[in-house]
Design a protein around this motif. Structure first.
Motif, short mmCIF file in Angstrom:
data_model
loop_
_atom_site.label_atom_id
_atom_site.label_comp_id
_atom_site.label_asym_id
_atom_site.label_seq_id
_atom_site.Cartn_x
_atom_site.Cartn_y
_atom_site.Cartn_z
N GLY A 50 32.45 39.13 51.23
CA GLY A 50 32.11 39.93 52.41
C GLY A 50 33.29 40.26 53.31
O GLY A 50 33.11 40.51 54.49
N ARG A 76 26.78 46.38 46.65
CA ARG A 76 27.65 46.71 47.78
C ARG A 76 28.37 48.02 47.48
O ARG A 76 28.84 48.23 46.36
CB ARG A 76 28.69 45.61 48.02
N GLU A 85 25.17 47.11 52.97
CA GLU A 85 25.98 46.01 53.51
C GLU A 85 25.43 44.65 53.11
O GLU A 85 26.14 43.64 53.20
CB GLU A 85 26.04 46.04 55.05
N ALA A 86 24.17 44.57 52.72
CA ALA A 86 23.54 43.31 52.35
C ALA A 86 22.89 43.47 50.98
O ALA A 86 22.70 44.58 50.50
CB ALA A 86 22.49 42.92 53.39
#
Length: 168
Positions: free
Chosen positions: A145, A163, A158-159
């Motif tokens: 991340g 990605r 983003e989660a």
């Protein structure tokens, strides 16, 4: 059993054992044990990446691990830098070098290939495999991340295991 039955059984066994899909299926239960899965949301089972969600993005040229290329091409209108079916070894080496090498070199490689986005499925075996090459490579930065500043997280990606980053 007669000798022809033995020959048939032996032939079938050789075909089954020499088929990559058979070997892969037999080893699949050991993925978690071997550490080939990077993304584990708590104690839940690994989530699969839904590449059809990439169709929400404007059409672009995606930089993704080699084995993800065919599915991206089938499920979206995007193009990919390389896939496992390519004969363009230079592009295949570029993908591997960008994910496994120095992140500064990765930026140059990705831009040279004209990629608009970098895509990574954290629940696939490729990202952790690429990550074994060196601790500070692009695969590990994404998996942890912490993408480099030249990549911007795309809203909605983003989660979860899939990605997506826009190349700045």
């Amino acid at each position: 059993m007669c000798s022809s039955d033995l020959r048939i059984a032996a032939t079938l066994a050789v075909v089954a054992l020499c088929t990559p899909t058979f070997g892969s299926a037999m080893l699949k239960p050991f993925d978690q044990v071997s550490g080939s899965a990077a993304y584990t949301p708590g104690d839940a089972a690994l989530e699969q990446c839904d590449y059809s969600t990439l169709a929400r993005l404007p059409r672009g040229h995606l930089f993704a691990p080699l084995d993800r290329g065919p599915e991206i091409l089938v499920r979206t209108a995007h193009t990919v830098v390389a896939g496992p079916y390519h004969r363009n070894q230079t592009r295949m080496v570029d993908v591997i070098a960008a994910f496994t090498g120095d992140p500064a070199d990765a930026a140059a490689i990705i831009r040279r290939n004209g990629a608009t986005h970098v895509v990574a499925c954290l629940s696939s075996s490729e990202i952790p495999t690429y990550g074994q090459a060196r601790a500070d490579n692009l695969a590990n930065l994404i998996a942890n991340g912490r993408p480099p500043a030249w990549l911007a997280p795309v809203p909605g990606f983003e989660a979860g295991p899939l990605r997506v980053y826009a190349v700045r």
